[in-house]
Scaffold this motif. Structure first.
Motif, PDB file in Angstrom:
ATOM      1  N   ALA A 111      -3.690  74.170   9.421  1.00 22.74           N
ATOM      2  CA  ALA A 111      -4.290  72.856   9.186  1.00 22.74           C
ATOM      3  C   ALA A 111      -5.797  72.862   9.407  1.00 22.74           C
ATOM      4  O   ALA A 111      -6.553  72.273   8.616  1.00 22.74           O
ATOM      5  N   GLU A 115      -8.707  72.384   6.378  1.00 28.98           N
ATOM      6  CA  GLU A 115      -9.622  71.247   6.476  1.00 28.98           C
ATOM      7  C   GLU A 115     -11.071  71.719   6.374  1.00 28.98           C
ATOM      8  O   GLU A 115     -11.888  71.116   5.669  1.00 28.98           O
ATOM      9  N   ALA A 148      -2.544  68.130   7.704  1.00 26.96           N
ATOM     10  CA  ALA A 148      -2.952  67.325   8.858  1.00 26.96           C
ATOM     11  C   ALA A 148      -1.919  66.255   9.173  1.00 26.96           C
ATOM     12  O   ALA A 148      -1.649  65.963  10.346  1.00 26.96           O
ATOM     13  N   GLU A 152       0.123  65.429  12.777  1.00 23.07           N
ATOM     14  CA  GLU A 152      -0.493  64.256  13.396  1.00 23.07           C
ATOM     15  C   GLU A 152       0.482  63.558  14.348  1.00 23.07           C
ATOM     16  O   GLU A 152       1.620  63.282  13.993  1.00 23.07           O
ATOM     17  N   LYS A 161      -2.979  59.649   6.473  1.00 26.79           N
ATOM     18  CA  LYS A 161      -3.228  60.970   5.895  1.00 26.79           C
ATOM     19  C   LYS A 161      -2.299  61.294   4.728  1.00 26.79           C
ATOM     20  O   LYS A 161      -2.723  61.931   3.756  1.00 26.79           O
TER      21      LYS A 161
END
Length: 213
Positions: A111, A115, A148, A152, A161
């Motif tokens: 992740a 990102e 993500a 989360e 998201k």
């Protein structure tokens, strides 16, 4: 599920006036089967509390529809050829599908890098004027937000998201027609059909009822 409960779901994510107007008088089942907006459907599913893995399966499928726009062979597009984008999608999708041996820690491991890759590509396109293919930046963000979302902890952030991931996927598809309104609507409808392959109206209704109880 009646129209009043659908309205309550729309209130959970502060739906746009256009979405509220379109849903007016419809039951959840009617709205779910008729909607041409994948973005609306995924927000309804997240707001209702549909199982996270099921939602992520749908989100990953939407991102995969656009992955081809990021995988290019021309050397000038090297930043998108790094493995983080397709790898993150593969790992997140495997976790969502309960593939043996793929735990949430594996998603956490990809992740962060994806990102960073998404923001790197965005900066390269915006500030360095790197001529990435249409929609490539959107694809990177679609995958980054999917990964993500899977890890989360906050339910509110998770819902935000998954919605951002689907919205980025829609944008990636719309980019193929120069972000025209018609192109965006057409691809959003494609995304909606993909989401319905993974999540049924009955799943959303059951999750909403369980959460309310």
């Amino acid at each position: 599920m009646d129209a009043a409960v659908l309205e309550e779901l729309l209130s959970r994510f502060d739906a746009a006036d256009d979405d509220r107007a379109w849903c007016q008088g419809r039951t959840l089942a009617e709205a779910w089967r008729a909607s041409q907006s994948g973005y609306l459907l995924i927000r309804l599913a997240a707001a209702a509390g549909v199982d996270r893995r099921r939602v992520l399966r749908a989100v990953c499928a939407c991102a995969r529809l656009t992955l081809k726009y990021a995988l290019v062979m021309d050397p000038q597009y090297d930043p998108l050829d790094q493995p983080s984008v397709p790898l993150a999608l593969d790992v997140t999708e495997a976790w969502a599908n309960c593939v043996p041996g793929v735990e949430l820690d594996a998603v956490k491991a990809v992740a962060g890098p994806v990102e960073q890759a998404a923001y790197g590509v965005d900066c390269a396109a915006g500030y360095l004027q790197v001529p990435f293919p249409p929609g490539a930046v959107d694809v990177a963000f679609a995958v980054a937000n999917a990964a993500a979302a899977a890890v989360e902890e906050s339910e509110a952030e998770y819902a935000r998201k998954v919605a951002k991931s689907v919205l980025s996927a829609v944008s990636a598809g719309a980019a193929q027609s120069d972000y025209s309104d018609a192109g965006r609507l057409e691809f959003d409808a494609t995304v909606a059909r993909s989401i319905r392959d993974f999540i049924r109206a009955e799943d959303v209704a059951a999750a909403a009822t369980s959460r309310a109880g």
